[in-house]
Design a protein around this motif. Structure first.
Motif, mmCIF file in Angstrom:
data_model
loop_
_atom_site.group_PDB
_atom_site.id
_atom_site.type_symbol
_atom_site.label_atom_id
_atom_site.label_comp_id
_atom_site.label_asym_id
_atom_site.label_seq_id
_atom_site.Cartn_x
_atom_site.Cartn_y
_atom_site.Cartn_z
ATOM 1 N N GLN A 102 -17.530 -69.950 -20.800
ATOM 2 C CA GLN A 102 -17.987 -68.698 -21.403
ATOM 3 C C GLN A 102 -18.140 -67.569 -20.397
ATOM 4 O O GLN A 102 -18.568 -66.475 -20.774
ATOM 5 N N THR B 158 -16.109 -64.284 -38.293
ATOM 6 C CA THR B 158 -17.320 -63.609 -38.778
ATOM 7 C C THR B 158 -17.190 -63.094 -40.202
ATOM 8 O O THR B 158 -18.199 -62.821 -40.854
ATOM 9 N N PHE C 259 -24.469 -69.881 -24.532
ATOM 10 C CA PHE C 259 -24.340 -69.165 -25.806
ATOM 11 C C PHE C 259 -25.483 -68.168 -25.998
ATOM 12 O O PHE C 259 -25.286 -67.096 -26.579
ATOM 13 N N ALA C 260 -26.680 -68.516 -25.507
ATOM 14 C CA ALA C 260 -27.779 -67.558 -25.590
ATOM 15 C C ALA C 260 -27.537 -66.354 -24.690
ATOM 16 O O ALA C 260 -27.904 -65.221 -25.035
ATOM 17 N N SER C 261 -26.896 -66.578 -23.547
ATOM 18 C CA SER C 261 -26.583 -65.465 -22.642
ATOM 19 C C SER C 261 -25.570 -64.518 -23.257
ATOM 20 O O SER C 261 -25.594 -63.310 -22.989
ATOM 21 N N ILE C 262 -24.650 -65.051 -24.086
ATOM 22 C CA ILE C 262 -23.677 -64.178 -24.743
ATOM 23 C C ILE C 262 -24.389 -63.179 -25.644
ATOM 24 O O ILE C 262 -24.011 -62.000 -25.727
ATOM 25 N N GLU C 263 -25.443 -63.615 -26.310
ATOM 26 C CA GLU C 263 -26.161 -62.737 -27.225
ATOM 27 C C GLU C 263 -27.126 -61.804 -26.515
ATOM 28 O O GLU C 263 -27.276 -60.642 -26.900
ATOM 29 N N LEU C 264 -27.783 -62.305 -25.459
ATOM 30 C CA LEU C 264 -28.864 -61.537 -24.842
ATOM 31 C C LEU C 264 -28.431 -60.774 -23.598
ATOM 32 O O LEU C 264 -28.964 -59.702 -23.318
ATOM 33 N N GLU C 265 -27.512 -61.294 -22.840
ATOM 34 C CA GLU C 265 -27.065 -60.651 -21.599
ATOM 35 C C GLU C 265 -25.569 -60.856 -21.415
ATOM 36 O O GLU C 265 -25.114 -61.371 -20.402
ATOM 37 N N GLY C 266 -24.808 -60.452 -22.435
ATOM 38 C CA GLY C 266 -23.367 -60.684 -22.411
ATOM 39 C C GLY C 266 -22.650 -59.971 -21.286
ATOM 40 O O GLY C 266 -21.656 -60.480 -20.747
ATOM 41 N N SER C 267 -23.116 -58.799 -20.901
ATOM 42 C CA SER C 267 -22.444 -58.052 -19.838
ATOM 43 C C SER C 267 -22.561 -58.735 -18.486
ATOM 44 O O SER C 267 -21.765 -58.471 -17.580
#
Length: 378
Positions: free
Chosen positions: A27, A254, A312-320
């Motif tokens: 990811q 989606t 996967f949580a990082s994609i939502e919260l700190e994706g950059s």
């Protein structure tokens, strides 16, 4: 705390841990995270690998990962999409015919595109390193014994496939030691020609011996099953595969209805599990010293799952923070959630028991009385 008594950890726990790490690595292209994941994998392997032949194959996966990174850079220089502003290697561009439109042969190599290609190669190399870690830590024979009876044939093929690298490493080590004992210190191409054929012959002989031993133990043989149960197993397995495929598509798309995603995926998993249980009835086998699943195995698998969940949580919260800033080029950020998940993934180095060490054969000491008695014989 790790158990004091050395024992082999269940191979399924190591594979779940490695798969979770590979999912987490897939990811991101952040070089800091990728290097941290590679360090975590290496630390656990160095701490918990045994002295078995498959444990020595981890070095081959490291070499393969380095080769993949180099190959990805070379392909980018030759036919990659050159983009960016900073030119690091000016090369002449080669015009290709119309049927090859979209392919750039050579051309100025720019720093941004070169870094992107390097980080993509590093991601793939780290994922391969995760697979190599599972192969180095998990006993393939115990893994085959732990698989359900319905997956016996497929599991045998998979185990033989993933055992190629360990067996190759063991053959190379044996041939190299034999050459040194004979005083042959040649290196380079001359050594390759002298080593290739003995290694190939040794590998074939070991494969034939493995096939003969598996056949003598009844691998691939099934008991009597009724046609109705055979059809029921096929329907359950087909329904499970279709449910998992449709459910996975629903989760990724989606725009699809909500009932196509997770509910269909769970239904497919349930049908697949029922199909495996139904197919395992026809396979009767005994297992000598089955691998136990205890608290260390649960913690090991949980560490891999935590790493994947953190990704996967990082994609939502700190994706950059999961990608390296390349336009403009800047220092790579550190995603704290994924970093914490990877640190948790290093815990099996202390949470699992140490692997059993091979027993050293000790020769009886010769006392003076024994030597005098032996010398008195004619």
């Amino acid at each position: 705390m790790a158990e004091r008594t050395p024992r082999a950890v269940h191979p399924g726990a190591w594979w779940l841990w490695a798969i979770g790490l590979a999912v987490a690595v897939s990811q991101t292209t952040n070089p800091l995270v990728l290097l941290l994941a590679a360090s975590a994998v290496t630390l656990v392997v160095m701490a918990r690998r045994s002295r078995s032949p498959w444990a020595r194959a981890f070095r081959l996966y490291v070499i393969l990962g380095a080769f993949i990174i180099g190959l990805r850079i070379v392909l980018h220089v030759l036919v990659g999409l050159k983009w960016g502003e900073i030119v690091v290697l000016p090369l002449p561009a080669v015009d290709l015919p119309g049927w090859a439109a979209g392919i750039n042969l050579l051309g100025d190599v720019r720093l941004e595109g070169l870094l992107a290609a390097t980080f993509e190669g590093l991601r793939l190399a780290t994922m391969i390193l995760c697979v190599g870690a599972a192969n180095a830590l998990a006993d393939p024979k115990r893994l085959l014994a732990a698989l359900p009876g319905a997956l016996q044939e497929i599991g045998t093929a998979i185990i033989v496939a993933i055992s190629v690298a360990p067996q190759l490493a063991e053959s190379v080590r044996r041939v190299h030691r034999a050459r040194l004992l004979r005083g042959d210190g040649a290196r380079g191409l001359r050594a390759f020609r002298r080593v290739a054929m003995p290694v190939l012959e040794d590998t074939l002989e070991r494969s034939m011996a493995l096939a003969a031993s598996m056949d003598s133990r009844g691998y691939g043989r099934r008991g009597a099953t009724s046609p109705g149960r055979h059809r029921l197993t096929g329907v359950l397995m087909l329904g499970g595969l279709l449910g998992m495929a449709v459910g996975s598509y629903g989760l990724l798309d989606t725009e699809s209805p909500e009932w196509i995603g997770l509910p269909v995926l769970l239904a497919g998993v349930v049908l697949g599990a029922l199909g495996l249980a139904s197919g395992s009835v026809s396979v009767a086998r005994t297992t000598y010293r089955p691998s136990p699943w205890r608290l260390p195995e649960t913690l090991t698998a949980a560490c891999g799952i935590v790493a994947a969940a953190a990704a996967f949580a990082s994609i939502e919260l700190e994706g950059s923070a999961l990608t390296m800033p390349l336009s403009p080029i800047g220092p790579p950020p550190l995603p704290w959630l994924l970093t914490g998940g990877l640190l948790v993934a290093t815990l099996p180095a202390v949470l699992t028991p140490e692997p059993p060490r091979p027993r050293q054969r000790t020769r009886p000491r010769r006392t003076a009385e024994t030597a005098t008695t032996e010398g008195s014989h004619p």
